[in-house]
Motif scaffolding. Structure first.
Motif, PDB file in Angstrom:
ATOM      1  N   VAL A 152       0.842  -1.199   0.000  1.00 60.33           N
ATOM      2  CA  VAL A 152       0.000   0.000   0.000  1.00 60.33           C
ATOM      3  C   VAL A 152       0.880   1.253   0.000  1.00 60.33           C
ATOM      4  N   GLN A 153       1.958   1.219   0.781  1.00 57.23           N
ATOM      5  CA  GLN A 153       2.865   2.369   0.784  1.00 57.23           C
ATOM      6  C   GLN A 153       3.519   2.533  -0.585  1.00 57.23           C
ATOM      7  N   LYS A 156       1.233   4.327  -2.977  1.00 55.87           N
ATOM      8  CA  LYS A 156       1.237   5.775  -2.742  1.00 55.87           C
ATOM      9  C   LYS A 156       2.544   6.402  -3.217  1.00 55.87           C
ATOM     10  N   TYR A 187      -6.486  18.166  -3.849  1.00 58.83           N
ATOM     11  CA  TYR A 187      -5.743  17.095  -3.185  1.00 58.83           C
ATOM     12  C   TYR A 187      -6.667  16.153  -2.414  1.00 58.83           C
ATOM     13  N   LEU A 188      -7.767  16.676  -1.914  1.00 57.69           N
ATOM     14  CA  LEU A 188      -8.733  15.788  -1.255  1.00 57.69           C
ATOM     15  C   LEU A 188      -9.325  14.808  -2.263  1.00 57.69           C
ATOM     16  N   ALA A 191      -6.790  12.252  -2.807  1.00 55.66           N
ATOM     17  CA  ALA A 191      -6.730  11.371  -1.635  1.00 55.66           C
ATOM     18  C   ALA A 191      -7.848  10.340  -1.692  1.00 55.66           C
ATOM     19  N   TYR A 194      -6.846   7.630  -4.117  1.00 58.07           N
ATOM     20  CA  TYR A 194      -5.869   6.723  -3.510  1.00 58.07           C
ATOM     21  C   TYR A 194      -6.559   5.793  -2.517  1.00 58.07           C
ATOM     22  N   PHE A 195      -7.467   6.381  -1.751  1.00 59.47           N
ATOM     23  CA  PHE A 195      -8.156   5.592  -0.728  1.00 59.47           C
ATOM     24  C   PHE A 195      -8.947   4.454  -1.381  1.00 59.47           C
ATOM     25  N   CYS A 198      -6.453   1.786  -2.329  1.00 61.95           N
ATOM     26  CA  CYS A 198      -5.661   1.161  -1.258  1.00 61.95           C
ATOM     27  C   CYS A 198      -6.521   0.468  -0.202  1.00 61.95           C
ATOM     28  N   PHE A 199      -7.663   1.053   0.108  1.00 62.77           N
ATOM     29  CA  PHE A 199      -8.443   0.521   1.227  1.00 62.77           C
ATOM     30  C   PHE A 199      -8.900  -0.924   1.011  1.00 62.77           C
ATOM     31  N   THR A 202      -6.072  -3.133   1.902  1.00 66.77           N
ATOM     32  CA  THR A 202      -5.850  -3.195   3.348  1.00 66.77           C
ATOM     33  C   THR A 202      -6.900  -4.087   4.022  1.00 66.77           C
TER      34      THR A 202
END
Lengths: 214, 223, 263
Positions: A152-153, A156, A187-188, A191, A194-195, A198-199, A202
């Motif tokens: 996940v890192q 990003k 940027y939100l 984000a 990305y979420f 990635c989520f 995870t």
């Protein structure tokens, strides 16, 4: 000169997201292959190989990824050849991921009790068979959560690829943010993208962790 | 291609030293706070109460699955709208602590979960108070067992400090970027900066090894 | 004529091919551009009004306009490579691009790393602050937080001119610098004319206080690329005489220079 932050921009950022996912795939595959090699070196009985792997891990872990990427792309010129942006990305991310995965996977392999190896040996299993059938299946259990966390890192971190001219998600956000002067909103949005990528990964890792720990 | 020329970098060594110092300060501060947040969040996430677990879950997952730069921007540019105005360095430390805390809490949670329940019961049988049990029977061995992972996470936290140059914190990367702008010697600057980061990481690792021996001498007992 | 986003995949492969060709022949870039039928120009698309994307997400801005004119007069296709600021010069010195048009302010130290052509624009750096603030000179900035975008000409100039005690805060891009002003995280910012105009158009809460200095911007060429350098200087003179540089300045920067320094 100012543009309103519009759906058009969001669409542009979606094309960036496409690149981000592509880059992540390259990084994950390349990193896993290189990480496997490094892990084998690190746990090998040969002290020279193991030592080389140790120094490698130390240096690469300590270097910011941006710098590794920069050197892979622009530094090659000083050695008299050039690399394409995607090649530089594949090389730099593989080198970087290998250092972290090599460390995580070594820890997992070494956490399997020595007795198991001795038992397998006593039963007449070869070294390679012991690794394949006894050690690695148990090590995978321990290594899964930190590996997925690192992946996940890594996803990003593909934002750094803009330095070699790839217009990925973060770069599209920079471009849109500077055209609209609305960095928070832009940027939100990034984000959120990305979420959304990635989520699920995870969550999957959490579920896997629970199932494996039973 | 130009030959490498480091003179523009070396002549600004004093600024690099300032940058290193600030990087070290904000990173160390963030590590301490991240550890505190991590312990608290880990304990809450292991509590039986759903109302306590859910916010921690949300915190950890939102932070881990979004880019750090966005978190930095929100704290520095977004909080003033709510009436909280932080200077760049405070905003950077806060952002790094929140970011590091999310990862740290997951590591510590795993450590606490690895503690044998029998140990806790033994503590009770010996008449220890719940707080004493938590501190000496649960937390300390838990931290001892996950110490290597914590160090790895702290290294990542140190390297992530480079991002806060975006809100004008004059740390190492930011000084490096300044010198790049002045001299246009990007490769030279990056080579020097990379060396300094490797040295910083080496120092952090060395310090942590000493700390591990001081805090957890029982890990080094001969069997 | 201009391929951009869709060309990125190709750019990856093409850049490699092009660059290795450059190295293999080690000839001069001008001949090569003509033979290749294409000029590769490094431009940052996140620095409006110099480099940006328009409403159709195509490259636009002053630097892009100049690049188009140059490609037209060379009789070749234009390929734009978007670049972050740290990659501007390495892209040039490692042959990934032929020239850099990226609002590059001219300074003596920078000229040790690359060659500059004659100026294509002279910007004026000015202080912008809340309308209510009493700021009229550099002395008034002492003890104040002044925001500026790192590594820009604005940065070079305020760093040089600021009086001891001025707290300069450097951000990574213009959006962050402006946001710092809008959110009250800094007391003033240093900005070029075009950005100042744009801010004035958006709101009357902030106004121009005073000009700090003028600074010329040029096109960046690899050191030793004299033929290309000379051609570009000739081109800049011709574009100035035909009024096309002035037109591009008017369109994108909202101001026209009275003259451009030549050296």
């Amino acid at each position: 000169m100012f543009q309103q932050f519009s759906l058009n921009h969001v669409y542009f950022m979606l094309t960036g997201l496409g690149w981000t996912i592509g880059l992540a795939a390259i990084a994950l595959i390349g990193g896993s292959i290189a990480g496997s090699v490094l892990t084998l070196m690190r746990v090998s009985a040969n002290p020279v190989l193991s030592r080389i792997a140790q120094v490698y891990i130390f240096v690469v872990q300590g270097t910011p990824l941006l710098v590794t990427l920069f050197i892979a792309y622009f530094g090659s010129t000083y050695l008299g050849f050039t690399v394409a942006p995607l090649t530089a990305i594949a090389v730099a991310f593989s080198f970087y991921a290998a250092a972290f995965l090599g460390d995580i996977w070594r820890g997992a392999i070494q956490s399997v009790p020595v007795g198991q190896r001795e038992g397998a040996h006593a039963l007449g299993l070869s070294g390679a068979d012991t690794m394949r059938h006894i050690i690695i299946p148990q090590a995978i259990r321990i290594a899964t959560p930190p590996t997925v966390g690192f992946f996940v890192q890594l996803i990003k971190n593909t934002s750094l690829a803009s330095v070699v001219g790839i217009v990925e998600l973060t770069r599209t956000a920079q471009i849109v943010s500077n055209a609209t002067f609305k960095p928070l909103e832009v940027y939100l949005t990034a984000a959120l993208f990305y979420f959304l990528v990635c989520f699920p990964i995870t969550l999957f890792s959490r579920r896997l962790e629970k199932r494996l720990s039973v | 291609m130009n030959p490498l020329d480091f003179s523009g970098v070396f002549s600004r060594a004093d600024r690099l030293v300032d940058g290193v110092w600030l990087t070290a300060q904000i990173s160390l501060a963030a590590m301490v706070f991240a550890l505190a947040i991590g312990v608290l969040a880990a304990v809450l996430s292991l509590s039986g109460n759903r109302l306590l677990r859910l916010p921690v879950f949300a915190y950890v997952e939102v932070i881990r699955n979004t880019p750090f730069i966005v978190q930095v921007f929100l704290i520095y540019f977004g909080l003033p709208a709510l009436g909280l105005r932080l200077d760049p360095v405070s905003a950077a430390i806060l952002a790094m602590s929140i970011y590091g805390g999310a990862y740290t809490s997951e590591i510590i949670r795993a450590g606490i979960q690895s503690i044998n329940r029998g140990q806790i019961e033994a503590g009770r049988a010996l008449g220890m108070s719940p707080l004493t049990i938590f501190r000496h029977v649960v937390l300390k061995p838990a931290l001892a067992s996950v110490f290597p992972s914590l160090v790895a996470q702290f290294i990542l936290l140190l390297l992530s400090s480079s991002v806060v140059s975006a809100i004008s914190v004059a740390e190492l990367t930011s000084v490096g970027n300044d010198i790049q702008g002045l001299t246009l010697r990007n490769m030279e600057v990056y080579l020097i900066i990379a060396l300094i980061y490797v040295a910083l990481v080496a120092a952090l690792k060395g310090g942590m090894t000493v700390l591990e021996r001081l805090l957890f001498p029982f890990k080094f007992l001969r069997r | 004529m201009m391929r951009f986003v869709k060309g990125l995949v190709l750019a990856a492969a093409a850049t490699a091919a092009l660059s290795s060709a450059t190295l293999a022949q080690a000839t001069n870039t001008l001949d090569e551009i003509v033979q290749r039928g294409k000029i590769v120009v490094g431009i940052s698309l996140s620095t409006p009004p110099y480099g940006m994307t328009d409403a159709n997400l195509q490259p636009a801005g002053f630097d892009v306009a100049i690049a188009n004119l140059i490609a037209r007069d060379l009789g070749v296709e234009l390929e734009i490579l978007d670049q972050v600021s740290q990659a501007r010069i390495p892209n040039l010195t490692s042959n990934k691009v032929d020239i850099v048009i990226s609002s590059l302010g001219i300074t003596a130290e920078r000229a040790k790393a690359i060659m500059y052509t004659n100026a294509i624009y002279v910007d004026e750096q000015m202080i912008i602050a809340p309308t209510s603030a009493a700021i009229a000179s550099l002395e008034d900035l002492v003890g104040k937080r002044v925001g500026v975008t790192r590594s820009t000409t604005n940065d070079t100039i305020i760093t040089d001119k600021a009086i001891e005690g001025t707290n300069i805060q450097r951000f990574e891009d213009d959006a962050a610098t402006n946001q710092a002003l809008f959110s009250g995280q800094v007391d003033a910012i240093v900005s070029g004319v075009a950005a100042a105009n744009a801010i004035n158009k958006e709101t009357d809460q902030f106004q121009r206080k005073f000009a700090v200095r003028q600074s010329p911007m040029g096109i960046g060429v690899r050191r030793g690329d004299f033929d290309l350098h000379q051609w570009l200087n000739t081109e800049i003179m011709l574009l100035w005489n035909s009024g096309e540089i002035q037109a591009a300045q008017q369109e994108w920067l909202g101001i026209v220079n009275e003259e451009l320094p030549r050296f």
